[in-house]
Design a protein around this motif. Structure first.
Motif, PDB file in Angstrom:
ATOM      1  N   HIS A 465       0.844  -1.199   0.000  1.00 44.22           N
ATOM      2  CA  HIS A 465       0.000   0.000   0.000  1.00 44.22           C
ATOM      3  C   HIS A 465       0.880   1.250   0.000  1.00 44.22           C
ATOM      4  O   HIS A 465       1.938   1.289   0.618  1.00 44.22           O
ATOM      5  N   ASP A 466       0.425   2.237  -0.732  1.00 40.23           N
ATOM      6  CA  ASP A 466       1.107   3.534  -0.791  1.00 40.23           C
ATOM      7  C   ASP A 466       0.066   4.612  -0.467  1.00 40.23           C
ATOM      8  O   ASP A 466      -0.359   5.391  -1.322  1.00 40.23           O
ATOM      9  N   VAL A 467      -0.364   4.613   0.763  1.00 42.33           N
ATOM     10  CA  VAL A 467      -1.396   5.530   1.231  1.00 42.33           C
ATOM     11  C   VAL A 467      -0.816   6.346   2.378  1.00 42.33           C
ATOM     12  O   VAL A 467      -0.410   5.790   3.395  1.00 42.33           O
ATOM     13  N   ILE A 503      -1.990  -0.927  -3.609  1.00 41.43           N
ATOM     14  CA  ILE A 503      -3.087  -0.006  -3.243  1.00 41.43           C
ATOM     15  C   ILE A 503      -2.512   1.396  -3.114  1.00 41.43           C
ATOM     16  O   ILE A 503      -1.569   1.620  -2.350  1.00 41.43           O
ATOM     17  N   THR A 504      -3.079   2.348  -3.855  1.00 37.18           N
ATOM     18  CA  THR A 504      -2.622   3.751  -3.807  1.00 37.18           C
ATOM     19  C   THR A 504      -3.815   4.672  -3.555  1.00 37.18           C
ATOM     20  O   THR A 504      -4.971   4.308  -3.816  1.00 37.18           O
ATOM     21  N   ALA A 505      -3.485   5.856  -3.060  1.00 35.85           N
ATOM     22  CA  ALA A 505      -4.526   6.871  -2.824  1.00 35.85           C
ATOM     23  C   ALA A 505      -3.935   8.241  -3.078  1.00 35.85           C
ATOM     24  O   ALA A 505      -2.797   8.517  -2.665  1.00 35.85           O
ATOM     25  N   SER A 506      -4.693   9.118  -3.758  1.00 34.43           N
ATOM     26  CA  SER A 506      -4.194  10.464  -4.058  1.00 34.43           C
ATOM     27  C   SER A 506      -5.371  11.421  -4.193  1.00 34.43           C
ATOM     28  O   SER A 506      -6.438  11.050  -4.677  1.00 34.43           O
ATOM     29  N   TYR A 507      -5.155  12.673  -3.753  1.00 37.45           N
ATOM     30  CA  TYR A 507      -6.187  13.700  -3.866  1.00 37.45           C
ATOM     31  C   TYR A 507      -6.272  14.201  -5.313  1.00 37.45           C
ATOM     32  O   TYR A 507      -5.261  14.320  -5.997  1.00 37.45           O
ATOM     33  N   GLN A 508      -7.491  14.519  -5.745  1.00 36.35           N
ATOM     34  CA  GLN A 508      -7.731  15.032  -7.090  1.00 36.35           C
ATOM     35  C   GLN A 508      -8.120  16.522  -7.019  1.00 36.35           C
ATOM     36  O   GLN A 508      -8.524  17.032  -5.963  1.00 36.35           O
ATOM     37  N   CYS A 516      -6.946   3.415  -5.743  1.00 33.17           N
ATOM     38  CA  CYS A 516      -6.821   2.400  -6.783  1.00 33.17           C
ATOM     39  C   CYS A 516      -6.251   1.111  -6.200  1.00 33.17           C
ATOM     40  O   CYS A 516      -5.304   1.154  -5.411  1.00 33.17           O
ATOM     41  N   ILE A 517      -6.837  -0.021  -6.589  1.00 33.59           N
ATOM     42  CA  ILE A 517      -6.346  -1.349  -6.186  1.00 33.59           C
ATOM     43  C   ILE A 517      -5.975  -2.090  -7.467  1.00 33.59           C
ATOM     44  O   ILE A 517      -6.843  -2.464  -8.258  1.00 33.59           O
ATOM     45  N   LYS A 518      -4.671  -2.279  -7.661  1.00 30.81           N
ATOM     46  CA  LYS A 518      -4.151  -2.893  -8.888  1.00 30.81           C
ATOM     47  C   LYS A 518      -3.593  -4.264  -8.563  1.00 30.81           C
ATOM     48  O   LYS A 518      -2.830  -4.433  -7.612  1.00 30.81           O
ATOM     49  N   ASP A 519      -3.984  -5.273  -9.364  1.00 33.98           N
ATOM     50  CA  ASP A 519      -3.458  -6.632  -9.153  1.00 33.98           C
ATOM     51  C   ASP A 519      -2.776  -7.119 -10.419  1.00 33.98           C
ATOM     52  O   ASP A 519      -2.998  -6.598 -11.512  1.00 33.98           O
TER      53      ASP A 519
END
Length: 587
Positions: A465-467, A503-508, A516-519
């Motif tokens: 995770h990169d949150v 798993i990443t999270a970023s403000y828009q 986003c959850i990428k597999d």
């Protein structure tokens, strides 16, 4: 009070009493307009009776006292006449304005005051004396300045009322013309008598013949009442009938020019409401309805449904055409009625959408019951049978160890199924509310990662995770947790051994937080991606033959939309899938 009755006085008293009875009868039987006519007759009755008594008096002081009461009828008579004309011609709004009402009431009130206090100022009667040069004593008056002012007021109201009646007569239907004749003639006779008195044309010097004129008025009122049903059939203005209708009406001449219409027609066109339509070609006014114009130009009789955008609003309109040819009237006349079907059309479309939505819900309900009946029952029956065998020592330890992994998968599947069904059912309950709040997104994601670590370790899948800490969203925290759980569960399910989930999270910039959850799983085809969030039952086995319910992503989409967010997917076969969630960060 000494009275010496004579023929002139008795005639006025008799017919004044008769007029008073008629006034009461008319007032009780009539509408607003007719009641004003009754009040006008009441004013005339007061004038006639008191003047008859005045002619029967022998002393000047008795005559002056009666004149004071006489002026109650004289002062109110032109006012009641004008109010009757306004009401009869549907102009009641004019006298309801304070300034106009003050203009009408001030002169009669002032006149009564002047008459009753004339001995102090002599503004109404400059001189009053007893005249004995006739067959009986009468009052000889010299008019004052206020007498002349009141006379001007008297005739202004007379003229205005007669003008209104004439306009009414000009535009009235033939069925009402005899009524209008009766009213107009009945009104003009007393005024004619009053004019003759003022110019000095009198049968006896000092005798006012105006009250006698009302004898003829009585006759005409009786005639109108019993011959023409004057107070039983009250004309209703064409405008009042048409303007009460929501439908638009217009009438065209043989050159398709508008010669009449009602105000509701403006609601059906973009034509300026400040401009009159009379004289315009129909294609200039109804330019938004080319199909209707075609029917009008080709003289198609009947109904036609058309639609157009009027002032930014879509309108569905039914036009009905009727043509009156030369066999009926002098010229060809086209009558068009426009009826607004917009509300009915919208209700029909809404009912259709609701029926389709209900059919989808019923279909989904049937699918859920089918899942519960088959997929839930099977694992539970298997577990029950194994427990029975263990209880009665019919299953050896080695055999139990062999089937334990399968039982574990069944229990995990059953748990996920029950959780999704319960959450979906709860969200569909009537009155179910969304409890939006600010919550820490990173903490929610970490909790779900810890929840799925056992199943991830079995397949040796890394979850990265990169949150950043303190990333906050505003939504229903439980719904967001369920969405993360379902997507993370699917990512593990469709990853091969040794795979990876990021798993990443970023403000828009639009005030949303994108998670986003990428597999690195097996991915999906384009066809499958298009069906993914629909109500179709899409359930695929995982890389280790893990079962799915087909409900998870449908619930995810529903929950995200309820919270003002969205869910999207991008995938390629053999490469993997990326699910992205957009969730609000502000209230």
């Amino acid at each position: 009070m000494n009275l010496n009755f004579n023929a002139y006085g008795l005639v006025l008293i008799f017919f004044g009493a008769l007029m008073a009875i008629m006034a009461v009868y008319v007032y009780r039987r009539g509408t607003n307009a007719v009641r004003w006519f009754g009040l006008m007759m009441g004013s005339s009755a007061i004038w006639s009776i008191t003047y008859g008594l005045e002619l029967s008096c022998t002393k000047l002081e008795d005559m002056l006292l009666l004149i004071k009461f006489e002026y109650i009828g004289i002062a109110s008579l032109p006012l009641n006449w004008f109010l009757f004309c306004l009401s009869f011609c549907d102009k009641e709004c004019w006298y309801k304005k304070p300034l106009n009402l003050a203009f009408l009431l001030t002169p009669p009130i002032a006149t009564l005051v002047m008459v009753w206090t004339n001995s102090l100022h002599h503004l109404h009667y400059q001189e009053v004396k007893l005249a004995l040069d006739g067959p009986f004593p009468m009052v000889d008056i010299t008019p004052g300045i206020w007498y002349r002012i009141f006379t001007v007021y008297f005739y202004i109201l007379l003229a205005c009322g007669c003008y209104l009646i004439l306009i009414k007569f000009k535009h009235s239907d033939p069925i009402y013309r005899k009524q209008n004749y009766s009213i107009l003639i009945a009104a003009l006779i007393p005024w004619l008598g009053n004019i003759l008195y003022l110019v000095g044309i009198r049968p006896i010097n000092h005798l006012d013949i105006t009250p006698y004129s009302f004898i003829f008025t009585n006759f005409l009122v009786f005639l109108g009442t019993y011959r023409f049903r004057l107070f039983d059939i009250v004309p209703i203005a064409r405008e009042k009938v048409l303007e009460l209708m929501d439908d638009g009406f217009l009438i065209l001449d043989d050159k398709l020019r508008i010669i009449d219409y009602n105000l509701s027609l403006y609601n059906y066109t973009s034509f300026p409401t400040t401009e009159k339509m009379i004289g315009y070609k129909v294609n200039e006014v109804l330019s938004e309805y080319p199909t209707l114009i075609e029917h009008i130009e080709n003289s198609y009789i009947g109904k036609v449904e058309v639609q157009s955008t009027i002032n930014g609003e879509m309108k569905y309109v039914e036009g009905e055409l009727l043509i009156l040819d030369k066999n009926n009237i002098n010229d060809v006349i086209t009558i068009i009625k426009l009826q607004d079907l917009t509300a009915a059309k919208r209700d029909a479309m809404l009912a259709k959408e609701q029926a389709q939505e209900l059919a989808k819900v019923n279909q989904l309900k049937d699918r859920i019951f089918s899942i519960i009946a088959h997929d839930l029952r099977g694992p539970m029956v298997n577990l029950s049978e194994v427990l029975k065998m263990v209880t009665f020592n019919e299953l050896k330890e080695e055999e139990f160890k062999k089937i334990a992994p399968t039982l574990s998968k069944d229990i995990i599947y059953t748990t996920d199924l029950l959780e999704n069904v319960l959450h979906w059912s709860r969200s569909q309950l009537k009155g179910f509310g969304i409890k939006k709040e600010f919550f820490n997104v990173r903490n929610t994601i970490l909790n779900e990662i810890n929840y799925h670590l056992p199943s991830a370790r079995i397949k040796q899948i890394k979850i990265i995770h990169d949150v950043f800490p303190n990333e906050v969203a505003y939504a229903d925290a439980l719904m967001f947790q369920i969405v993360i759980r379902n997507i993370l569960n699917n990512a593990i399910k469709f990853c091969n051994e040794g795979g990876e989930i990021l798993i990443t999270a970023s403000y828009q910039n639009n005030g949303m937080l994108k998670v986003c959850i990428k597999d690195s799983g097996i991915g999906m085809t384009e066809d499958l991606q298009q069906k993914l969030f629909t109500n179709e039952n899409i359930s695929s086995r995982g890389t280790k033959n893990e079962k799915g319910t087909g409900l998870g992503l449908m619930i995810c989409k529903d929950f995200m939309e309820r919270n003002g967010g969205a869910i999207t997917v991008s995938s390629a076969t053999g490469v993997g899938s990326t699910f992205c969630l957009s969730i609000p960060t502000k209230a």
